[in-house]
Scaffold this active site. Structure first.
Site, short mmCIF file in Angstrom:
data_model
loop_
_atom_site.label_atom_id
_atom_site.label_comp_id
_atom_site.label_asym_id
_atom_site.label_seq_id
_atom_site.Cartn_x
_atom_site.Cartn_y
_atom_site.Cartn_z
N LYS A 77 0.80 -1.24 0.00
CA LYS A 77 0.00 0.00 0.00
C LYS A 77 0.83 1.28 0.00
O LYS A 77 0.40 2.28 -0.55
CB LYS A 77 -0.95 0.01 1.21
CG LYS A 77 -1.97 -1.12 1.16
CD LYS A 77 -2.93 -1.03 2.32
CE LYS A 77 -3.77 -2.28 2.41
NZ LYS A 77 -4.86 -2.16 3.39
N ASP A 133 -9.64 2.43 2.58
CA ASP A 133 -9.55 1.81 3.92
C ASP A 133 -10.03 2.73 5.03
O ASP A 133 -10.71 2.29 5.95
CB ASP A 133 -8.08 1.46 4.23
CG ASP A 133 -7.61 0.22 3.49
OD1 ASP A 133 -8.43 -0.66 3.19
OD2 ASP A 133 -6.39 0.14 3.22
N GLY A 161 0.40 0.46 12.23
CA GLY A 161 -0.18 0.99 10.99
C GLY A 161 -1.69 1.15 11.08
O GLY A 161 -2.24 2.21 10.74
N ALA A 162 -2.38 0.12 11.57
CA ALA A 162 -3.84 0.17 11.64
C ALA A 162 -4.30 1.18 12.69
O ALA A 162 -5.28 1.91 12.48
CB ALA A 162 -4.39 -1.22 11.96
N ASN A 182 -0.76 2.20 23.86
CA ASN A 182 0.05 1.27 23.08
C ASN A 182 1.14 0.69 23.95
O ASN A 182 1.63 1.35 24.87
CB ASN A 182 0.68 2.00 21.88
CG ASN A 182 1.21 1.03 20.84
OD1 ASN A 182 0.51 0.10 20.45
ND2 ASN A 182 2.44 1.23 20.39
N GLY A 271 -13.83 -6.65 12.85
CA GLY A 271 -13.36 -5.87 11.70
C GLY A 271 -13.76 -6.38 10.34
O GLY A 271 -13.29 -5.85 9.33
P1 ATR Z 1 -0.74 -3.26 11.85
O1 ATR Z 1 -0.35 -2.73 10.52
O2 ATR Z 1 -1.66 -4.44 11.83
O3 ATR Z 1 -1.21 -2.18 12.75
P2 ATR Z 1 1.76 -3.15 13.27
O4 ATR Z 1 2.06 -1.84 12.65
O5 ATR Z 1 2.85 -4.17 13.39
O6 ATR Z 1 0.62 -3.89 12.48
O7 ATR Z 1 1.11 -2.88 14.71
C1 ATR Z 1 0.82 -3.91 15.61
C2 ATR Z 1 0.17 -3.33 16.85
O8 ATR Z 1 -0.09 -4.38 17.80
C3 ATR Z 1 1.06 -2.34 17.58
O9 ATR Z 1 0.24 -1.42 18.25
C4 ATR Z 1 1.79 -3.27 18.57
O10 ATR Z 1 2.33 -2.61 19.68
P3 ATR Z 1 3.83 -1.99 19.62
O11 ATR Z 1 3.70 -0.71 18.83
O12 ATR Z 1 4.22 -1.78 21.03
O13 ATR Z 1 4.67 -3.01 18.90
C5 ATR Z 1 0.66 -4.14 18.99
N1 ATR Z 1 1.16 -5.42 19.54
C6 ATR Z 1 1.63 -6.46 18.85
N2 ATR Z 1 2.01 -7.44 19.67
C7 ATR Z 1 1.80 -7.00 20.95
C8 ATR Z 1 1.96 -7.56 22.26
N3 ATR Z 1 2.44 -8.77 22.46
N4 ATR Z 1 1.57 -6.80 23.32
C9 ATR Z 1 1.07 -5.56 23.15
N5 ATR Z 1 0.89 -4.98 21.93
C10 ATR Z 1 1.24 -5.68 20.86
#
Ligand code: ATR
Length: 306
Positions: A77, A133, A161-162, A182, A271
């Site tokens: 994207k 989106d 990202g989301a 976060n 979602g």
């Molecule tokens: P996407 O594009 O799906 O948003 P991403 O950019 O990798 O994917 O974001 C993943 C999200 O899930 C982030 O908010 C991440 O938190 P961090 O910014 O601290 O990495 C969160 N996330 C993923 N695994 C996690 C975990 N085990 N505990 C808490 N937050 C988690």
């Protein structure tokens, strides 16, 4: 003939497709073909496994073969921003392209979608990039939970990202007050700073709210895998302080987050609506017609959950 189409593909069949890597999990072909069939179009929607280093060549291939349009999913994207000829305001505003529409000039020199040319498609075809989106987030909140972003108090979990996209869209739509949480606070702070810069009137804070909210929205990836920790720390913010819960994760249909929310008496939605509405908007850009959303929803639910 079984399936959504009245006749098998032939030499006049037009194509749309989704490019992704990986793409095998995509539900888009199932529900887009249901929509195309319901509209009585002799079009087909395919899925192609395209590596990022071949995205440009794959877009050029679709252009050369007079595809109607494309959807792009992970990881394409952002890359596609540099690979289209023109960006619609939506793609510019949200900084990502999830839909491409191929266009050619009509007799008066105006760019028109390729659907308007059945034969004699002009040699010069341009690719216009759109983003459907962001609107899908707030449309799903509205249609699936009855929540309008404007004026709502929202606790948003996740700043990847989301999460960033959801936060910006909520701010753009006049969210009443937005609380960002976060695991990595620095990323939530960066999103809050971007909101302060782009939407100076928006009220946005990092951390759990002290008063109740209308909505708690999970935009983390937690819940996708069994054994994931919960995205909401209920010691800091019990579900009872929220009116509704939305989980961007849609597999399983009821994530542990949504189950806990439902058991606490909240209205819930997952979602899958976001997936449906981004696709319906793309279909409308390509066909110029109202998407048969109910038919598409049924096909999507069957593809994802049956
Ligand atoms: P996407 O594009 O799906 O948003 P991403 O950019 O990798 O994917 O974001 C993943 C999200 O899930 C982030 O908010 C991440 O938190 P961090 O910014 O601290 O990495 C969160 N996330 C993923 N695994 C996690 C975990 N085990 N505990 C808490 N937050 C988690």
């Amino acid at each position: 003939m079984s399936g959504p189409f009245a006749a098998p593909p032939d030499a006049a069949t037009r194509c749309c497709a989704v490019y992704g890597h990986p793409v095998r999990h995509s539900a888009s072909p199932a529900f887009q073909n249901a929509g195309l069939g319901a509209l009585g179009l002799n079009w087909r929607y395919l899925a192609f496994e395209v590596r990022p280093e071949q995205l440009r060549a794959a877009i050029e291939g679709a252009r050369a073969m007079r595809f109607i349009g494309l959807n792009l999913t992970v990881p394409h994207k952002l890359l596609a921003l540099e690979m289209v000829d023109i960006l619609d305001d939506s793609a510019r505003l949200w900084g990502a392209v999830n839909t491409i529409r191929f266009e050619a000039r009509d007799a008066s020199g105006q760019w028109q979608p390729l659907r308007q040319f059945e034969t004699d498609i002009p040699a010069e075809v341009r690719a216009q990039g759109f983003n459907t989106d962001a609107d899908a987030i707030t449309r799903s909140l509205s249609e699936d939970l009855g929540i309008s972003a404007a004026g709502a108090r929202v606790l948003l979990l996740g700043a990847g990202g989301a999460g960033r996209a959801a936060a910006l869209k909520l701010a753009a739509d006049g969210v009443g007050e937005l609380f960002l949480v976060n695991r990595t606070p620095r990323k939530a702070e960066a999103v809050a700073a971007e909101i302060a810069q782009r939407f100076p009137g928006a009220r946005c804070h990092v951390g759990y709210p002290e008063r109740p909210v209308d909505l708690v929205l999970n935009a983390t990836s937690l819940g996708l895998n069994a054994g994931d920790p919960p995205p909401l720390d209920e010691r800091l913010f019990p579900f009872q302080r929220a009116g509704a819960a939305y989980d961007m994760v849609y597999r399983p249909a009821e994530t542990p987050f949504l189950r806990a929310a439902r058991q606490a008496g909240l209205r819930t939605a997952n979602g899958v609506g976001m997936l449906l509405y981004q696709g319906a908007a793309a279909l409308e850009l390509w066909t110029g017609r109202t998407a048969p959303v109910d038919v598409m929803r049924q096909a999507l639910l069957k593809s994802v959950y049956v």
